[in-house]
Structures are given as C-alpha cells and as structure tokens.
Design an enzyme around this catalytic site. Structure first.
Site, PDB file in Angstrom:
ATOM      1  N   ARG A   1       2.595 -19.802   1.252  1.00  0.00           N
ATOM      2  CA  ARG A   1       2.167 -20.129   2.455  1.00  0.00           C
ATOM      3  C   ARG A   1       2.033 -21.361   2.613  1.00  0.00           C
ATOM      4  O   ARG A   1       2.233 -22.077   3.785  1.00  0.00           O
ATOM      5  CB  ARG A   1       0.939 -19.171   2.818  1.00  0.00           C
ATOM      6  CG  ARG A   1       1.055 -17.842   2.903  1.00  0.00           C
ATOM      7  CD  ARG A   1       0.253 -16.811   3.549  1.00  0.00           C
ATOM      8  NE  ARG A   1      -0.033 -15.546   3.237  1.00  0.00           N
ATOM      9  CZ  ARG A   1       0.974 -14.708   3.546  1.00  0.00           C
ATOM     10  NH1 ARG A   1       1.898 -14.922   4.615  1.00  0.00           N
ATOM     11  NH2 ARG A   1       0.729 -13.494   3.104  1.00  0.00           N
TER      12      ARG A   1
ATOM     13  N   GLN B   1      -8.628  -6.389  -0.002  1.00  0.00           N
ATOM     14  CA  GLN B   1      -8.602  -5.913  -1.129  1.00  0.00           C
ATOM     15  C   GLN B   1      -9.496  -5.241  -1.934  1.00  0.00           C
ATOM     16  O   GLN B   1      -9.269  -4.256  -2.762  1.00  0.00           O
ATOM     17  CB  GLN B   1      -8.011  -7.243  -1.973  1.00  0.00           C
ATOM     18  CG  GLN B   1      -6.914  -7.946  -1.436  1.00  0.00           C
ATOM     19  CD  GLN B   1      -6.293  -9.207  -1.995  1.00  0.00           C
ATOM     20  OE1 GLN B   1      -6.826  -9.491  -2.816  1.00  0.00           O
ATOM     21  NE2 GLN B   1      -5.042  -9.627  -1.666  1.00  0.00           N
TER      22      GLN B   1
ATOM     23  N   ASP C   1      -4.945 -15.574   5.970  1.00  0.00           N
ATOM     24  CA  ASP C   1      -3.740 -15.958   5.643  1.00  0.00           C
ATOM     25  C   ASP C   1      -3.268 -17.109   6.355  1.00  0.00           C
ATOM     26  O   ASP C   1      -2.120 -17.903   6.020  1.00  0.00           O
ATOM     27  CB  ASP C   1      -2.597 -15.106   5.180  1.00  0.00           C
ATOM     28  CG  ASP C   1      -3.117 -14.142   3.897  1.00  0.00           C
ATOM     29  OD1 ASP C   1      -4.205 -14.499   3.321  1.00  0.00           O
ATOM     30  OD2 ASP C   1      -2.690 -13.053   4.252  1.00  0.00           O
TER      31      ASP C   1
ATOM     32  N   ARG D   1       1.021  -1.216  -0.006  1.00  0.00           N
ATOM     33  CA  ARG D   1      -0.169  -0.073  -0.143  1.00  0.00           C
ATOM     34  C   ARG D   1       0.765   1.256  -0.052  1.00  0.00           C
ATOM     35  O   ARG D   1       0.484   2.179  -0.663  1.00  0.00           O
ATOM     36  CB  ARG D   1      -0.946  -0.019   1.328  1.00  0.00           C
ATOM     37  CG  ARG D   1      -2.128  -1.071   1.056  1.00  0.00           C
ATOM     38  CD  ARG D   1      -2.718  -1.433   2.363  1.00  0.00           C
ATOM     39  NE  ARG D   1      -3.958  -2.120   2.302  1.00  0.00           N
ATOM     40  CZ  ARG D   1      -3.993  -3.411   2.056  1.00  0.00           C
ATOM     41  NH1 ARG D   1      -3.024  -4.062   1.677  1.00  0.00           N
ATOM     42  NH2 ARG D   1      -5.340  -3.963   1.967  1.00  0.00           N
TER      43      ARG D   1
ATOM     44  N   LYS E   1      -7.101 -18.058  -2.956  1.00  0.00           N
ATOM     45  CA  LYS E   1      -6.081 -17.443  -2.742  1.00  0.00           C
ATOM     46  C   LYS E   1      -4.978 -17.846  -3.761  1.00  0.00           C
ATOM     47  O   LYS E   1      -5.205 -18.225  -4.860  1.00  0.00           O
ATOM     48  CB  LYS E   1      -5.475 -17.813  -1.294  1.00  0.00           C
ATOM     49  CG  LYS E   1      -6.370 -17.310  -0.245  1.00  0.00           C
ATOM     50  CD  LYS E   1      -6.390 -15.539  -0.216  1.00  0.00           C
ATOM     51  CE  LYS E   1      -7.447 -15.136   0.815  1.00  0.00           C
ATOM     52  NZ  LYS E   1      -7.413 -13.740   0.524  1.00  0.00           N
TER      53      LYS E   1
ATOM     54  N   SER F   1     -13.638  -8.534   1.943  1.00  0.00           N
ATOM     55  CA  SER F   1     -12.120  -8.751   1.585  1.00  0.00           C
ATOM     56  C   SER F   1     -11.344  -7.107   1.621  1.00  0.00           C
ATOM     57  O   SER F   1     -12.026  -6.210   0.936  1.00  0.00           O
ATOM     58  CB  SER F   1     -12.552  -9.086   0.015  1.00  0.00           C
ATOM     59  OG  SER F   1     -11.181  -8.771  -0.693  1.00  0.00           O
TER      60      SER F   1
ATOM     61  N   ARG G   1      -7.466 -16.092 -10.373  1.00  0.00           N
ATOM     62  CA  ARG G   1      -8.128 -15.779  -9.249  1.00  0.00           C
ATOM     63  C   ARG G   1      -9.253 -14.783  -9.696  1.00  0.00           C
ATOM     64  O   ARG G   1      -9.050 -13.914 -10.758  1.00  0.00           O
ATOM     65  CB  ARG G   1      -6.998 -15.053  -8.250  1.00  0.00           C
ATOM     66  CG  ARG G   1      -5.937 -16.049  -7.773  1.00  0.00           C
ATOM     67  CD  ARG G   1      -5.043 -15.593  -6.874  1.00  0.00           C
ATOM     68  NE  ARG G   1      -5.520 -15.038  -5.729  1.00  0.00           N
ATOM     69  CZ  ARG G   1      -4.927 -14.378  -4.711  1.00  0.00           C
ATOM     70  NH1 ARG G   1      -3.531 -14.161  -4.747  1.00  0.00           N
ATOM     71  NH2 ARG G   1      -5.277 -13.765  -3.639  1.00  0.00           N
TER      72      ARG G   1
ATOM     73  N   ARG H   1      -6.492 -22.903  -1.168  1.00  0.00           N
ATOM     74  CA  ARG H   1      -5.728 -23.570  -0.095  1.00  0.00           C
ATOM     75  C   ARG H   1      -6.485 -24.578   0.735  1.00  0.00           C
ATOM     76  O   ARG H   1      -5.892 -25.196   1.696  1.00  0.00           O
ATOM     77  CB  ARG H   1      -5.267 -22.127   1.035  1.00  0.00           C
ATOM     78  CG  ARG H   1      -4.061 -21.523   0.394  1.00  0.00           C
ATOM     79  CD  ARG H   1      -3.823 -20.333   1.150  1.00  0.00           C
ATOM     80  NE  ARG H   1      -2.501 -19.793   0.618  1.00  0.00           N
ATOM     81  CZ  ARG H   1      -2.213 -18.410   0.671  1.00  0.00           C
ATOM     82  NH1 ARG H   1      -3.035 -17.890   1.602  1.00  0.00           N
ATOM     83  NH2 ARG H   1      -1.280 -17.878   0.086  1.00  0.00           N
TER      84      ARG H   1
ATOM     85  N   GLY I   1      -2.001 -10.725  -5.758  1.00  0.00           N
ATOM     86  CA  GLY I   1      -3.545 -10.242  -5.692  1.00  0.00           C
ATOM     87  C   GLY I   1      -3.916  -9.033  -5.140  1.00  0.00           C
ATOM     88  O   GLY I   1      -4.661  -8.414  -5.852  1.00  0.00           O
TER      89      GLY I   1
HETATM   90  C1  S3P Z   1      -4.832  -8.651   1.897  1.00  0.00           C
HETATM   91  C2  S3P Z   1      -5.980  -9.130   1.975  1.00  0.00           C
HETATM   92  C3  S3P Z   1      -6.411 -10.692   2.025  1.00  0.00           C
HETATM   93  C4  S3P Z   1      -5.371 -11.324   2.224  1.00  0.00           C
HETATM   94  C5  S3P Z   1      -4.012 -10.970   1.439  1.00  0.00           C
HETATM   95  C6  S3P Z   1      -3.509  -9.672   1.688  1.00  0.00           C
HETATM   96  C7  S3P Z   1      -4.347  -7.146   1.630  1.00  0.00           C
HETATM   97  O1  S3P Z   1      -7.049 -10.835   1.105  1.00  0.00           O
HETATM   98  O2  S3P Z   1      -5.328 -12.511   2.107  1.00  0.00           O
HETATM   99  O3  S3P Z   1      -3.022 -11.919   1.638  1.00  0.00           O
HETATM  100  O4  S3P Z   1      -3.321  -6.762   1.762  1.00  0.00           O
HETATM  101  O5  S3P Z   1      -5.571  -6.524   1.619  1.00  0.00           O
HETATM  102  P1  S3P Z   1      -8.625 -10.446   0.717  1.00  0.00           P
HETATM  103  O6  S3P Z   1      -8.883  -9.189   1.337  1.00  0.00           O
HETATM  104  O7  S3P Z   1      -9.126 -10.698  -0.615  1.00  0.00           O
HETATM  105  O8  S3P Z   1      -9.298 -11.443   1.754  1.00  0.00           O
END
Ligand code: S3P
Length: 665
Positions: free
Chosen positions: A376, A162, A305, A25, A331, A160, A117, A335, A89
């Site tokens: 992981r 993300q 995670d 970020r 993921k 999520s 994904r 997983r 991702g």
């Molecule tokens: C992350 C959020 C998670 C996590 C990933 C990193 C992030 O994913 O599994 O390793 O940095 O925002 P999701 O938000 O899609 O669950």
C-alpha cells in the site's frame, strides 16, 4: 525499479479486482466446510496464494480454474504442519484462530515483515477460551497444541476484524458458541460469510453471537476491493476523472469514500446492486477541491488500509487530522512512520501528535525516489509521484500481495493528447465518455501540455498506444508517423497517431458535427479560413462531401500550396453559404459584419473562450456554432479507429447528447 512520470491529468476507466479480505475468508471457510465451495471473482494475489497453500497443507483440495477458486473442504485435518502465511496478517491471525479449535499440533510462520507483527492480540483471548498456544515474544512463529475450547464471551481490546474473526473461527472449529462485544465496529465479512456457509450469526448493537455450527460449502461471489479501488480513485480525485466497476460499498469498508465526500470530494456511485457483503456499485471520482477534515477514532476501522492514501490526497488539498491512528504501526510496515517519511520526501509535511496524524495542506510535490516492500505504501508513492513531478520506485513488485494488476491496468491502454497549454481542453472528458461507452477495456487518457523541446523528446520515446495532437503539434505528429491515412497524407498533418500511422479526423469530425446540427453541405459554398492542420483537414473533408470549398489564409502562399495539393480553390472574395474559422484567433475582414450577414451558417472551431465571431453571428441572426461539436466527433472517430469499429452516426449523436447531459447540466 520503475520510473514514474508526472501525469499532469488523467481520465480513465480502471479495474479493481476481487476483495482480498473476502477472498481470504472464502478460501479458509471453504477448507473448514463439508463439500465444495466455488469462489467467483476471487482476488488472485500473493496473499491469496499463500492462503491456498496453507489450506492445502491443512487437508483441503483447491483448484484455481477459469478465474475461479474451487475449494473442497478437508475431510481430515493434518497434524504437525508448518503453515507459512508469508506476508498476510489476515491469513496468519484467522488461521491461528481456526487451528486452535481443531485439536492439532501446528506452527504458523511468515516472512520477515509478518514476523514482526503482533500476534498476542489473537493468542491471548484464545488462551482465555482454553487454547494452548505459544508465540515467540508476542510474534510468529506461533505454536498451537491440541486443547479443548469452551463457549466464550469476549470484549474486544483492539478494534481489529482479524482478531474478531480469529476468535469467531476458534469457536466454529471447536464447535462452541462465541459472543463478542465490539467497541467500534470492524469489517463484518467473516460474520456475513459464515451465514452463507450455514452458521447462525446474530449481530446487533456491537454484540456478535455465533452459535455452535458445522459449515457446508457454498458459492461466494466476491465483489471488487474498495481498498484497491481507492488508489485508482485517488488518481481521479487529484488528476481528472477515474471510474472503476463493481466495488463493494460495505459501510464498514467505505470510510475513505465517506470521509472525502464529507470534505467536498466529488465521488459518484452508479449501478448499485446488493450482494451478501453489502452494496456493490460502479464508482467515479472527479478532480475535487477537498477542504480540511478530521477523522474520529471510531471511524478508523472503516478506512484503516486507506489512511496513507487519505493523507496524500489531503496534503494536495486542505490537509487533515486523523485521530486514533496507532494501529497503523502494526501493518505490513509501520505505516505511520511511512506516511511522514513519504510526505517529507515529496516536500510535504505530516506529524504524529500523540495518537493522531496531522497532515498539512499545500503540497506541490518534488521529484523523488522511494523504496518500500509494503504494497500500500508503494501504491501511495506512485500516486504522489504521478500527481507531482514524477520519480522512481524501488520494490514495486510488492503490489503482488494485494493488487498484482495495479501497474498493468495503468499501462495497458495508454492514450494521450499533446498540446501547448491544455488546461482548458475537454478532450479527456470526451474520450473517457466515448471509450467507456464503446468498450469494456481499461484505458487511461492523459492531456500533456508540452513545450516544443519536450514534444520532440516525447515523440522519440513514445510510450503511448495512441496520441492525439492539437495546435501547434499536428505537423510534428504527422512527421513522426511511418505511414499516413489518405487524408493525412494530402493535408500533411495528423491529429491522431495509432501504431505509427497518422490520421486527420478534424474534417470528418466537422462533417458529423454539421449533420448533428441538421446542416447540409452538398453543393454549398464554404470558405475555410486557416490553412493550418485543422483547416486543411476541414477543407478536404468538405470537398469530399460535395461542397464548393475556398481556402483563405493569413499567409496567402500557404493557402495556394495546399489548394494545389488538394485540388481546392483559393478564396478570392466569393460570397459563401458557410464561413468557417479554423484559426485560433480571427482578425480577417473575411469575418466582417458584411460577409457574416450574407452567410447562412458560421462556425468557429474554437471553444471554451468568448468568441467574437459567434457573438457577431448571433447579433446578426446568423446560425453559429463553436468548435465543441467538432471536437467531440473527431474524438469519436479516433476512438472508433482505436477500437477498430465502423462509424455509427446515430450512436455518435446519442453519445454526444449523453455527454452534454452529463457534463453541461
Ligand atoms: C483485515 C482487517 C484489517 C486490515 C487488513 C485486513 C481483515 O486489519 O487492515 O488489511 O481482512 O480482517 P485489522 O483488523 O487488524 O485492523
């Protein structure tokens, strides 16, 4: 391919690196800001280098220097770029969000794992706010076209961070307002960091509001990654004791720690300080009995995670039930399927029941081979193999994605103790305590119980930086050394081997132990019973310290030979001030009531078991000490040799007092 050995036990201090989510970020927000952003303690891993390449293509300037990343925001955003997010991702989704508001044409692609994904989870809400985006069957490549975005209020469809972050970034880059409603809270690094970049963010009761804003570069101090740290701490929970420093204990990232603590795991936080991203603390995990536990769906984002690791730890313990785990299918690999396969390879069992993962208790662990390109999952397999019978790993290079130093940390300063049955040995705790106080470096200390045959093999191919040996392997260690310290040469035994040089530190350890107890040895008569490795070392050190030493042994000729070699006297019934038992069990009359009551001090180098000699001395009112003091101080001396430090008696005594407070109260 790497071979993973059965660890047996592990006491270690190991470093986790900067948090991946925070670093990614910071790179991205730095690129979208005016001026310079300095990122301290960033994670320098593959996902982050992918992000650096992407923001450079966007128009930002990036320098990686002296362990920092310096990002200068893009003055002009480049049009028509293809961004390759490789395995990340987080990068792909956040970048899609940011690009959708920047008014450019762009394409986002990734490696084969990332290309499978789901991306519609970000594209769909972005379209709702006016973005023009196309995905390929819901996946990468995603194409973004110039469009005008509007203020946007959105209820999250999937838990999520993300997706949440992508929507927020689309608002930031399009200079519009975003309001998001979360059902279950997910990691809040984007929101927190935006405040550092000058945005106005309000987060309350699951509603996050980000006002229109423009960003200004800033300084970001990245705390260490709790998800990476969890792997090392997992080894501690299964095998002994592991500490790792400056870990981010953000309440939206510490679900692993909380879930296990609740189930009985011993995890301790020390040196807590506050950082923009929550509390940062040193964390220690101790071998624990963890009972069966359940994790509810709402907690999943806080430990998403770490679920494969939780599954493995619980399989060695009381098992668990984790509800609402479907997200795990999306993921870096599936997983959920991965956990079931991995545990079954190891001889354990997990089942997917509807949207829950049930892990069964009682895993012992087989030797097995494993292959994965999911970072992981590979780290999980390593922990599983280490805690059971070892195995082989293929594809281990994928740890570069999030934790490039994972294996390196474990291999860097490998130390161990060899003996026959070390199940009650205190050496691991003692060396960890001493080394973590004397040095900042990472190390691992294992206690390896080995048969005679195994010891011979072990010493031939030894992969350890230093080895301690206890009865009955001190002579073997001596014979495997290419060079000897003076006392090791005279005593023909070694309890420590460093860079092919043998040392015997038992005698010096006993001298320190006597000083610690305020006992003087100069001109005292001492009888040492036992002409084995420890006895010889003790007798020689006492002689060098000015005592009159007599040596006794069950097989008298052994005492005679050693006394000739070391210039000592064979015991012949003399009355002695100090009586020392340096054998594993005392049967001799030497320690009869009659001789004990004439002595001023009695020492039995054994510890951890009921000691008849000590009881007798106590009954007769004679001062008596067991071997624990000596064990600690011989360990201290070995660690000083390792670290090339001089012996500091006061420091040694202080460390021992602290050890006793920590482990004996
Ligand atoms: C992350 C959020 C998670 C996590 C990933 C990193 C992030 O994913 O599994 O390793 O940095 O925002 P999701 O938000 O899609 O669950």
């Amino acid at each position: 391919m790497i071979k993973v050995e059965r660890a047996q036990t592990l006491h270690a201090v190991l470093s986790a690196k900067g948090d991946k989510s925070v670093t990614l970020r910071a790179v991205l927000l730095g690129a979208l800001s005016k001026g310079q952003t300095v990122i301290n303690n960033p994670l320098l891993a593959k996902d982050v280098f992918s992000a650096i390449e992407c923001v450079k293509k966007l128009g930002a300037t990036v320098a990686v220097e002296g362990g920092k990343i310096v990002v200068t925001g893009a003055k002009k955003i480049n049009d028509g770029v293809i961004f390759n997010c490789e395995n990340s991702g987080t990068l792909a989704r956040l970048l899609i969000g940011a690009l959708s508001g920047l008014g450019v044409n762009a394409t986002v692609v990734g490696d084969s794992s990332l290309s499978k994904r789901p991306m519609e989870r970000v594209c769909a809400p972005l379209r709702m706010r006016g973005a023009k985006i196309e995905s390929e069957g819901g996946c990468l490549p995603v194409r973004i076209y110039p469009a005008s975005l509007s203020d946007f209020e959105y209820e999250m469809q999937v838990d999520s961070a993300q997706v949440k972050s992508a929507i927020i970034l689309s608002g930031v880059t399009s200079n519009t307002k975003t309001v998001i409603h979360e059902k279950n809270p997910t990691r809040d690094h984007t929101e927190k960091m935006l405040c550092d970049f000058g945005a106005f963010v309000n987060a309350c009761d699951g509603v996050i509001t980000v006002e229109k804003c423009s960003l200004t570069g800033c300084k970001i101090d990245v705390p260490n990654d709790p998800s990476s740290a969890a792997f090392y701490l997992g080894l501690g929970l299964l095998l002994g004791e592991v500490s790792t420093k400056r870990i981010m204990i953000n309440p939206l990232r510490d679900g692993f720690y909380r879930a296990l603590l609740k189930a009985g795991a011993r995890i301790e936080y020390t040196n807590k300080v506050h950082n923009s991203y929550g509390v940062v603390a040193d964390v220690t995990a101790y071998k624990s009995n963890i009972s069966y536990f359940e994790i509810e769906e709402g907690e999943i984002p806080t430990l998403i995670d770490e679920i494969p690791l939780i599954a493995i730890i619980s399989a060695f313990n009381g098992g668990c039930l984790i509800k609402g785990v479907n997200e795990l299918r999306f993921k870096e690999s599936d997983r959920l399927k991965g956990i079931v396969e991995l545990l079954s390879l190891a001889g354990g069992k997990a089942q997917i029941i509807d949207n829950s993962l049930r892990v069964y208790a009682g895993l012992n662990g087989n030797y097995f081979e494993y292959q994965s390109d999911d970072h992981r999952m590979i780290m999980c397999a390593y922990i599983l193999q280490s805690a059971s019978k070892g195995g082989k790993l293929n594809g281990e290079e994928c740890v570069a994605v999030s934790f490039p130093t994972f294996f390196e940390g474990l291999q860097k300063n490998k130390l161990c103790l060899i003996g026959k049955d070390l199940s009650l040995s205190l050496s691991g705790k003692m060396h960890k305590h001493i080394l973590s106080n004397l040095s900042q470096e990472d190390f691992t200390y294992q206690m390896l119980s080995l048969t005679e045959d195994e010891v011979n093999e072990f010493l031939k191919k030894c992969a350890y930086k230093a080895i301690n040996a206890t009865i009955p392997y001190k002579e073997k260690l001596f014979l495997s050394a290419k060079e000897q310290s003076k006392s090791s040469y005279i005593c023909e035994c070694a309890n420590y081997l460093l860079q092919n040089k043998g040392y015997t530190t038992d005698g010096e350890g006993l001298l320190l132990a006597l000083k610690y107890r305020g006992e003087r040895v100069i001109n005292k008569s001492v009888c040492v019973y036992g002409a084995g490795g420890a006895g010889r070392s003790i007798a020689l050190a006492l002689k060098n310290a000015g005592a009159k030493v007599y040596v006794a042994n069950r097989t008298a000729s052994k005492a005679v030979d050693f006394c000739k070699r070391a210039g000592l006297c064979v015991y012949n019934g003399e009355e002695c001030d100090i009586l020392i038992n340096a054998t594993s069990n005392v049967t001799d009359d030497l320690f009869s009531e009659k001789s004990v009551c004439k002595a001023q001090t009695v020492i039995d180098i054994n510890y951890n078991k009921d000691c008849a000699l000590i009881s007798l001395a106590n009954k007769l009112g004679v001062k008596a000490y067991d071997g624990k003091d000596m064990l600690f101080f011989q360990a201290y001396i070995c660690d000083c040799i390792l670290l090339n430090k001089g012996i500091n008696e006061e420091l040694a005594f202080e460390l021992y007092s602290k050890y006793k407070v920590k482990y004996e109260n």
